[in-house]
Design an enzyme around this catalytic site. Structure first.
Site: not given
Ligand code: ADP
Length: 183
Positions: A19, A17, A88
């Site tokens: 972006g 979330g 990641s």
């Protein structure tokens, strides 16, 4: 003929979330307009094929990143601009991939976890809070922020356009895209 350019991996890392996908989509639209060879490795899509079956344990998250890095490396050395959007969360494996690829640009996409949770684009934070999803990065699993990313996009403070333009400017500065002449 498409303009000649050197390959590079643009690696977006950050919370769910934050972006990554939104910036990546806008970036790739702009790059396509410039006629570059481009390949997109989006974390969600990768997990349904290349890394299908991997869990969200630390070991499997690292394996996920390692496999994405392997493919990104092959493409990068063939002159492709590769974009990777994947949480990641672990610094060491991102560094391993950076070393392997060489032509590498890390983009840290960040917003406070409260903001990401408020956005809850895919409804995952709600599930993490209720315990339906375990090992959710930022809630019940760690996220190790980059210490020295090439680009920092703080999406709670800047517009999408500003974020995308920062990435493009860095690509130009690093010589992976020819500089545009201001109109
Ligand atoms: P991620 O891929 O990191 O999980 P997404 O791109 O799916 O995140 O979702 C990010 C959300 O944040 C989207 O709903 C997007 O519209 C919103 N958003 C608000 N401001 C920005 C910004 N400056 N850059 C990127 N996304 C933003």
């Amino acid at each position: 003929m498409a303009s000649e350019h050197k390959g590079v991996t643009i690696w977006f890392t950050g919370l769910s979330g934050a972006g990554k996908t939104t910036i990546n989509d806008a970036l790739t639209a702009k790059l396509r307009d410039r006629g570059v060879k481009l390949e997109v490795l989006d974390g969600d899509i990768v997990r349904t094929n290349l890394t299908k079956g991997l869990t969200f344990s630390k070991e499997d998250r690292d394996e996920n990143v390692r496999r994405i890095g392997f493919v990104a490396d092959l493409l990068t050395r063939n002159g492709v601009i590769v974009t990777v959007a994947a949480i990641s969360p672990y610094r060491a494996i991102r560094e391993e991939v950076r070393e392997r690829i060489g032509d590498f640009m890390e983009v840290y996409v960040s917003a406070p976890v409260e903001v990401c949770e408020e956005r809850d684009v895919k409804g995952l934070y709600k599930k993490a809070r209720s315990g339906e999803i375990k090992q959710f990065t930022g809630i019940s699993d760690p996220y190790e922020a980059p210490t020295n990313p090439e680009v920092n996009c703080e999406t709670h403070k800047e517009t999408l356009d500003e974020s995308v333009n920062k990435v493009i400017a860095k690509l130009e500065e690093m010589g992976y895209l020819p500089a545009t002449v201001a109109a």
